[in-house]
Each structure stands twice: as structure tokens, then as C-alpha cells.
Design an enzyme around this catalytic site. Structure first.
Site, PDB file in Angstrom:
ATOM      1  CG  HIS A 236      35.252  38.637  39.273  1.00  6.16           C
ATOM      2  ND1 HIS A 236      34.937  39.974  39.369  1.00  6.16           N
ATOM      3  CD2 HIS A 236      34.091  38.003  38.969  1.00  6.16           C
ATOM      4  CE1 HIS A 236      33.638  40.132  39.137  1.00  6.16           C
ATOM      5  NE2 HIS A 236      33.105  38.951  38.900  1.00  6.16           N
ATOM      6  CB  CYS A 274      32.565  39.564  35.280  1.00  2.00           C
ATOM      7  SG  CYS A 274      31.043  40.161  36.065  1.00  2.00           S
ATOM      8  CG  HIS A 301      30.708  35.863  36.483  1.00  2.00           C
ATOM      9  ND1 HIS A 301      31.189  36.545  37.573  1.00  2.00           N
ATOM     10  CD2 HIS A 301      30.878  34.559  36.756  1.00  2.00           C
ATOM     11  CE1 HIS A 301      31.641  35.676  38.475  1.00  2.00           C
ATOM     12  NE2 HIS A 301      31.474  34.467  38.001  1.00  2.00           N
ATOM     13  CG  ASP A 354      27.433  37.891  38.034  1.00  6.98           C
ATOM     14  OD1 ASP A 354      27.294  37.335  39.136  1.00  6.98           O
ATOM     15  OD2 ASP A 354      28.179  38.874  37.851  1.00  6.98           O
ATOM     16  CG  HIS A 355      24.689  40.072  40.405  1.00  6.14           C
ATOM     17  ND1 HIS A 355      25.199  41.321  40.599  1.00  6.14           N
ATOM     18  CD2 HIS A 355      25.531  39.237  41.047  1.00  6.14           C
ATOM     19  CE1 HIS A 355      26.294  41.244  41.327  1.00  6.14           C
ATOM     20  NE2 HIS A 355      26.529  39.984  41.601  1.00  6.14           N
ATOM     21  CE1 TYR A 371      25.640  35.216  42.513  1.00  2.65           C
ATOM     22  CE2 TYR A 371      25.863  37.079  44.019  1.00  2.65           C
ATOM     23  CZ  TYR A 371      26.330  36.330  42.957  1.00  2.65           C
ATOM     24  OH  TYR A 371      27.495  36.686  42.333  1.00  2.65           O
TER      25      TYR A 371
HETATM   26  C1  DNO Z   1      29.731  39.218  42.441  1.00  2.00           C
HETATM   27  C2  DNO Z   1      30.803  38.247  42.171  1.00  2.00           C
HETATM   28  C3  DNO Z   1      32.137  38.634  42.782  1.00  2.00           C
HETATM   29  C4  DNO Z   1      33.133  37.505  42.629  1.00  2.00           C
HETATM   30  C5  DNO Z   1      34.481  37.745  43.241  1.00  2.00           C
HETATM   31  C6  DNO Z   1      35.453  36.692  42.782  1.00  2.00           C
HETATM   32  O1  DNO Z   1      28.611  38.873  42.477  1.00  2.00           O
HETATM   33  O2  DNO Z   1      30.908  38.000  40.831  1.00  2.00           O
HETATM   34  O3  DNO Z   1      31.947  38.910  44.126  1.00  2.00           O
HETATM   35  O4  DNO Z   1      32.628  36.364  43.249  1.00  2.00           O
HETATM   36  O5  DNO Z   1      34.964  38.989  42.944  1.00  2.00           O
HETATM   37  O6  DNO Z   1      36.546  36.676  43.608  1.00  2.00           O
END
Ligand code: DNO
Length: 398
Positions: A236, A274, A301, A354-355, A371
Site C-alpha cells: 500500500h 490506492c 482502492h 476506500d473510505h 469506514y
Molecule cells: C486506510 C487504509 C490503510 C491500509 C494499510 C495497508 O484506510 O487503506 O490503512 O489498510 O496501509 O497496510
């Protein structure tokens, strides 16, 4: 793309049924209760799988591990690392034996994703995560009192930081610390100010090149096992994609990613792409990076941010913000076609919204920051619309 959803396990206020209602089938989870560095046993993994599959009508399966955490000693490169590498490989073997084959992890020292505000109010109510550079500077320079920290910020940011600190109450300061620490999902890794100072001191001699060497050593230890097991490792990126608190960050730019992918040139050594993390850096052309790194991307993501000129940013609607999400999705659907045409059976890329903002009934529910149920449901619905349209127009597999 395989539509997935992050679930924090039995402690998550957003239940498994919400995942089905949101239209996702893949579950992204981690065994957050196991301390970093310990082996994930087959028993613990199957227990989590049984929870996910308890109601077969939901048709859920555990698709991606996020994260199998890398112990801090591996990032620091100190002590006897052999048992930690062994434990990581054993967890990989146990996961593979249970059919879970994609592992997301990160190599950010000390902290994971970092924000200064967890609930920036949005028009009409609801809230978003936000990173204010001047608040972060106030934390770094005046709460942490890190030596030479002021050299990392412009005078304009420092003026605002001094203002903030001058009027902040003890409770404002405690909230800021808690917000900065909120990105660490496990129960084992929260720091207070003295704890953070100790950790930063341990990184005193570690610069960008040294940290990269520690990552390269980790990859050399675990990628051959991943290859043997048919697993995919997906690092990530750093969030935000820049050094913070004087800590080096090594997965922040296209050059960083090229370097880490070539340090062990194997498909098993791949990326979690991401868009939100990379998109918070003005130096990153996210659609161009999606195209360049699609072949080594194993997990996606999708999230958007709106950047301010000073380096602050706020999480935007999934199709709002600065990143052209249509272009990014087009890059990954094109990659899926390439994989399918090459005869790969598992050509679908797992993605998750994501989020999300806290919206409507999310408010007050106490879900993990970023989340929420409705905010992510909205994000996924919008992203699914783009995927469907791009796939139809361009004749790409969804
Ligand atoms: C945030 C996530 C990160 C991710 C870690 C993976 O929301 O995308 O915290 O889980 O960095 O190790």
C-alpha cells in the site's frame, strides 16, 4: 472488477449484511487481534472465514487480507529478524492453505494513514476526513517538539501552526493526537507523545535509501514464498505520500514504485493501487501511474481527494476531487482484458471503495474513521456506475 468491502471483524459496527446490501461480495479483512509478528494460525483464519460464510445467502468470501502487518523491527532492520520473516512466511502458508491469496501490507514507519481531522463537517451535515498541514505542523513542532521540525514547513504554514497552537485547548491537542493516531487499526500500535518520540528516535539514522534497503530485504525473504504458493503481495502506498515527522517514506512517487517493483522483479511483488493516497501528492499523475503499474497491481482502492495549494487535502466524493476516476477505472478494466486475453483465469482485479463520508444514519454510529456504511455504499454505487459504463462503451470486461 471484483467489488469488495473492508470489514474490521466482529468489532465492526457495520455488519456483514451491509456488505451484501451495498452490492459487494468480496470481504477485505485482517486478524486485528493478533499482535504484529505472531503467526496467523489456520484455526484463527478458518474461524474468520466461518464468520464471513455463516449466512450463505450473503454469498460473501474473504478475498484480500488487509493487512498482514510487517513488524516494526523489519522496517527498522534491527534485532534478530529471522523469526519474524519465518512467522510472516508461515502466516502466508496458512492463508494460502485456506484459499486467501492476496495480501495487502504497508511499509510506512511508525504510523499508517494520517489525518488531522476525522469529522470535517460537510454542507448539509455529514463529515469527511481531512489533513490540515498547519495543524500537523503544530503537532510536529510544538507538541512533539521534534528537533529541526520547523525546517520542514514554509513560513506561511508555521504562522498558521503557531496561531493554532496558541489558541488550542488541552482537549484540542488531545483530539489532534487521537486523530493522527486513528490510522492504526490494530490494538497494539497506538502511541502517546513520549512513545512517539521514542519511536522517532529509533528511526534517527534511517533515511530513504536505508528504509528502501529494509523493504528490499523483506521482499527478498517473502516473495519466493508467495511465488511458490501462488500468492500476490500488494504494498500500500504512503498516505499522505511524503515524509512526515522526519520519517522517510518510500512508496510515495512513481520512482519509488518503479524501484520497489524492480528490486524483486516478480509478479508476486505487486501493488495496492490506492488512488486516494497517491492522489494526495501534487507530484503524482494518478491515471498515468494506474496505466504504468496496472500489470503489477493486485488490489485497487478507489477514493478521491481535493488538494489545497499548501499541501492540505480533504477526502472528496469518490467521483469528485482531483483524480480523474474514469481514467483510472479505464486503465484497470483495460488491464483486466489484457489478463483475460492472455488466458489468466483470475483476471478480475479486487477493488474496494476506500473510505467514505459519514452521511445520514452513519452520523453518531461510531464506525471506524473513513469506514461508514452509507458513505461507502454511495461511493461503491458511483464507482460501479462508472465501471459499467466504461465497460459497455469500450467493450472491456467488467
Ligand atoms: C486506510 C487504509 C490503510 C491500509 C494499510 C495497508 O484506510 O487503506 O490503512 O489498510 O496501509 O497496510
Amino acid at each position: 472488477m471484483e467489488q469488495c468491502w473492508r470489514w474490521f471483524g466482529p468489532g465492526d459496527t457495520v455488519p456483514l449484511t451491509a456488505i451484501t446490501q451495498a452490492g459487494a461480495e468480496g470481504v477485505v479483512t485482517s486478524l486485528h487481534h493478533i499482535p504484529y509478528g505472531e503467526v496467523w494460525s489456520v484455526e484463527e483464519i478458518t474461524k474468520r472465514q466461518a464468520m464471513i460464510a455463516a449466512d450463505p445467502s450473503l454469498k460473501l468470501r474473504w478475498t484480500v487480507v488487509e493487512s498482514l502487518p510487517v513488524h516494526e523491527a523489519i522496517k527498522l532492520g534491527t534485532g534478530d529478524l529471522a523469526p519474524l520473516f519465518d512467522a510472516y512466511r508461515q502466516s502466508m502458508r496458512n492463508l494460502a492453505a485456506c484459499g486467501v491469496k492476496t495480501i495487502c501490507y504497508n511499509f510506512m514507519p511508525v504510523v499508517d494513514w494520517t489525518r488531522t481531522e476525522l469529522r470535517r463537517r460537510l454542507p448539509g451535515d455529514g463529515s469527511a476526513l481531512r489533513f490540515n498541514l498547519h495543524e500537523f505542523a503544530a503537532f510536529d513542532c510544538f507538541m512533539l517538539e521534534r528537533r529541526h521540525a520547523e525546517g520542514d514547513y514554509t513560513e506561511a504554514v508555521l504562522v498558521r501552526a503557531r496561531d493554532w497552537f496558541g489558541t488550542a485547548s488541552e482537549s484540542d491537542k488531545a483530539t489532534l493526537l487521537a486523530s493522527i493516531m486513528a490510522g492504526l487499526p490494530g490494538a497494539f500500535d497506538r502511541y502517546d507523545i513520549p512513545g512517539l518520540r521514542t519511536m522517532l528516535a529509533r528511526y534517527g539514522d534511517i533515511d530513504h535509501a536505508t528504509l528502501h534497503a529494509h523493504l528490499a530485504r523483506f521482499l527478498a525473504e517473502v516473495v519466493p514464498t508467495a511465488e511458490e504458493l501462488g500468492m500476490r503481495l500488494a504494498i500500500h502506498p504512503d498516505d499522505p505520500p511524503r515524509p512526515i515527522m522526519g520519517l522517510p517514506r518510500i512508496v510515495s512517487t512513481a520512482d519509488d514504485i518503479r524501484k520497489l517493483l524492480s528490486s524483486v522483479d516478480s509478479d508476486a511483488n505487486g501493488l495496492t493501487f490506492c488512488t486516494g493516497s497517491l492522489g494526495a501528492g501534487a507530484h503524482n499523475d494518478v491515471p498515468a501511474m494506474a496505466t504504468e503499474f496496472a500489470a503489477r497491481t493486485h488490489f485497487v482502492h478507489l477514493r478521491n481527494v481535493a488538494k489545497d495549494p499548501d499541501g492540505s487535502f480533504q477526502e472528496a466524493d469518490h467521483l469528485g476531487g482531483d483524480t480523474d476516476m474514469v481514467a483510472v477505472i479505464t486503465a484497470f478494466l483495460t488491464e483486466q482484458k489484457r489478463r483475460r486475453d492472455a488466458g489468466q483465469t483470475d483476471w478480475r482485479l479486487p477493488m474496494r471503495p476506500d473510505h467514505g463520508h459519514e452521511l445520514l444514519d452513519d452520523i453518531g454510529k461510531g464506525s471506524f474513521p473513513g469506514y461508514s456504511a452509507i458513505g461507502r455504499l454511495k461511493g461503491l454505487a458511483e464507482l460501479r456506475g462508472v465501471m459499467t459504463a466504461v465497460a459497455a462503451i469500450k467493450g472491456l470486461p467488467m
